[in-house]
Scaffold this active site. Structure first.
Site, PDB file in Angstrom:
ATOM      1  N   LYS A 180       0.656  -1.276   0.012  1.00 38.47           N
ATOM      2  CA  LYS A 180      -0.015  -0.010  -0.137  1.00 38.47           C
ATOM      3  C   LYS A 180       0.938   0.979   0.053  1.00 38.47           C
ATOM      4  CE  LYS A 180      -4.227   1.891   0.495  1.00 38.47           C
ATOM      5  NZ  LYS A 180      -3.652   2.795  -0.659  1.00 38.47           N
ATOM      6  N   LYS A 228       4.654   2.107   8.720  1.00 35.19           N
ATOM      7  CA  LYS A 228       3.506   2.844   9.131  1.00 35.19           C
ATOM      8  C   LYS A 228       2.342   2.120   9.037  1.00 35.19           C
ATOM      9  CE  LYS A 228       3.244   7.021   7.182  1.00 35.19           C
ATOM     10  NZ  LYS A 228       2.848   7.936   6.359  1.00 35.19           N
ATOM     11  N   LYS A 285       5.533   2.446  -2.636  1.00 36.31           N
ATOM     12  CA  LYS A 285       5.358   4.020  -3.156  1.00 36.31           C
ATOM     13  C   LYS A 285       5.610   4.081  -4.684  1.00 36.31           C
ATOM     14  CE  LYS A 285       4.430   7.821  -1.049  1.00 36.31           C
ATOM     15  NZ  LYS A 285       3.472   8.016   0.037  1.00 36.31           N
ATOM     16  N   THR A 310      -5.877  12.534   6.803  1.00 34.71           N
ATOM     17  CA  THR A 310      -4.519  12.681   7.312  1.00 34.71           C
ATOM     18  C   THR A 310      -4.358  13.854   8.405  1.00 34.71           C
ATOM     19  OG1 THR A 310      -3.777  12.036   5.170  1.00 34.71           O
ATOM     20  CG2 THR A 310      -2.182  12.922   6.727  1.00 34.71           C
ATOM     21  N   ASN A 319      -3.088  19.864   1.594  1.00 35.85           N
ATOM     22  CA  ASN A 319      -4.324  18.940   2.082  1.00 35.85           C
ATOM     23  C   ASN A 319      -4.321  19.021   3.514  1.00 35.85           C
ATOM     24  OD1 ASN A 319      -5.398  15.807   2.692  1.00 35.85           O
ATOM     25  ND2 ASN A 319      -6.721  17.099   1.596  1.00 35.85           N
ATOM     26  N   SER A 324      -7.784   4.979   4.131  1.00 39.28           N
ATOM     27  CA  SER A 324      -7.474   4.277   2.933  1.00 39.28           C
ATOM     28  C   SER A 324      -8.064   2.887   3.107  1.00 39.28           C
ATOM     29  CB  SER A 324      -6.163   4.463   2.333  1.00 39.28           C
ATOM     30  OG  SER A 324      -6.124   5.675   1.679  1.00 39.28           O
TER      31      SER A 324
END
Length: 443
Positions: A66, A90, A102, A185, A216, A376
């Protein structure tokens, strides 16, 4: 120190604290797969342009890999590798069933039209579609990408594999995206900050905040902190910085930023040098922009009592050692575990005692900004189940996960006599190592 070296260094320190076997340590550090593709597209003027795209799939011991896809001119293999590795730890810290990945394309999205961005996204997806998937690798938005980008990836992937909304997260709600994802976030930053402050008998209300970055994450964090009674006294973005000691009107600042494409010129405070923002006197500093902004050159000037890492890798390890007093969590370290003959260790311990009085605590990125990947995960679950949650459920579940994550990190700090960063890394690395061994890894 670049991002990959810094991340690997933190991993190795955690592995040492955990006493990992050297072969297992090496196995966990090496990425599962690295992908590099050329993406050639026709520009609107008829010329051809080529861009290099990357996808690093770091680890899948705990579930599908992810991680976001960023469009930025400084995207390179080291950065993508570092961020993929960070995602592995994470997701483990958040205790969601994912690994880490990523991706990115080396481009300047602001220089591309919407049609050019769509063509670039579709070509990139064509090159990697057989290496991502609902139970393999699930991309998400990142710097320079957004829900529209995810919609293009979903559509292009579905041409090869059938309609598959769970192949990406951060999608538009109309295509199966989750309510609450845009704020996730920033809201996670709020919940993580609440947990840290509560540990010291404090709350958001009445605390003075400085936020670097008004994208954001920074804008949502500012809005939610303000609504919770916090006083946001200074903010910066790429256009400038503004300060108001009595507290900025965040709603007006957001309106100004939207209308003027940045906070420059906002009349609700005094313009200040963006370079001085990090050293403004405050209770809580939230770096929510790029990495490496807190370093050995400015660390000693930091006046905040708490640093909440909303950005990825905002604190260079050298600054971490030179400027923080996370050692408050290790005051009960048995003397037998300390070096009694090494001058460097003696001086470091002396420095930590001084900085402990200064009272700076850093909440690391792999916990502080994990709200986005957590929601997510909620989106992915909703897509697989075909059942959508209301926003209240999303936010309540997010608070549960963030609060539990902080509690788990604190327990690791106490068990391993380490600071919050190492507490988070040991927690994440330990969970991934255990999953790896349980699945049948052999030395």
């Amino acid at each position: 120190m670049n991002a990959l070296a810094a991340t690997s260094r933190n991993f190795k320190q955690a592995a040492k604290l955990l006493g990992l076997d050297s072969k297992l340590e090496k196995s966990l550090l090496i990425p599962f797969r690295e992908i590099k593709v050329e993406c050639t597209i026709p520009k609107d003027d008829g010329t051809l342009a080529s861009y290099v795209g990357f996808r690093v799939q770091h680890d899948n011991a705990r579930g599908p890999m992810k991680g976001g896809i960023r469009y930025h001119h400084e995207v390179d293999p080291d950065e993508v590798n570092a961020l993929a590795q960070l995602m592995t730890w994470k997701t483990a810290v958040a205790n969601i069933p994912y690994g880490g990945a990523k991706g990115g394309i080396g481009c300047s999205p602001g220089d591309l039209s919407i049609s050019e961005l769509e063509r670039l996204t579709r070509v990139f997806t064509q090159k990697i579609h057989d290496l991502i998937g609902i139970h393999t690798d699930v991309p998400a938005p990142d710097m320079g990408t957004n829900s529209q980008t995810m919609a293009w990836i979903l559509d292009e992937y579905s041409k090869f594999h059938g309609y598959s909304p769970a192949v990406v997260t951060g999608k538009p709600v109309d295509l199966g995206g989750s309510l609450g994802r845009d704020a996730a976030t920033g809201r996670g930053v709020l919940f993580a900050t609440e947990a840290l402050l509560a540990e010291h008998g404090k709350g958001i209300a009445g605390q003075r905040f400085v936020i670097q970055g008004f994208g954001n994450v920074g804008s949502w964090a500012a809005q939610l902190i303000s609504e919770a009674g916090g006083k946001v006294i200074a903010i910066s973005d790429v256009t400038g910085a503004v300060k108001n000691s009595n507290g900025l009107d965040i709603a007006k600042l957001m309106k100004h930023s939207s209308e003027n494409r940045g906070i420059k010129g906002f009349d609700g405070g005094d313009a200040i040098d963006p370079r001085s923002l990090l050293t403004e006197e405050c209770d809580v500093l939230i770096p929510a922009a790029l990495g490496g902004v807190i370093n050995k050159d400015n660390a000693n000037e930091i006046k905040a009592k708490y640093i909440i890492e909303a950005a990825n890798h905002p604190t260079d390890p050298e600054a971490d050692e030179a400027s923080t007093s996370d050692s408050i969590w290790q005051t009960n370290t048995p003397t037998a575990t300390k070096c009694t003959i090494c001058l460097k260790c003696f001086l470091s311990e002396f420095l930590l005692q001084i900085l402990s009085k200064k009272g700076v605590l850093i909440l690391p990125d792999i916990l502080a900004n994990s709200g986005g990947v957590t929601v997510s995960y909620f989106e992915w679950v909703q897509n697989i189940q075909g059942f959508m949650w209301d926003e209240e459920k999303v936010n309540n579940e997010l608070k549960t996960y963030m609060t539990r994550g902080f509690r788990d990190v604190k327990e690791m700090c106490r068990s391993h006599h380490c600071d919050l960063r190492m507490g988070a890394f040991t927690l994440g690395v330990n969970r991934v190592a255990r999953a790896t061994v349980l699945r049948g890894w052999e030395a």
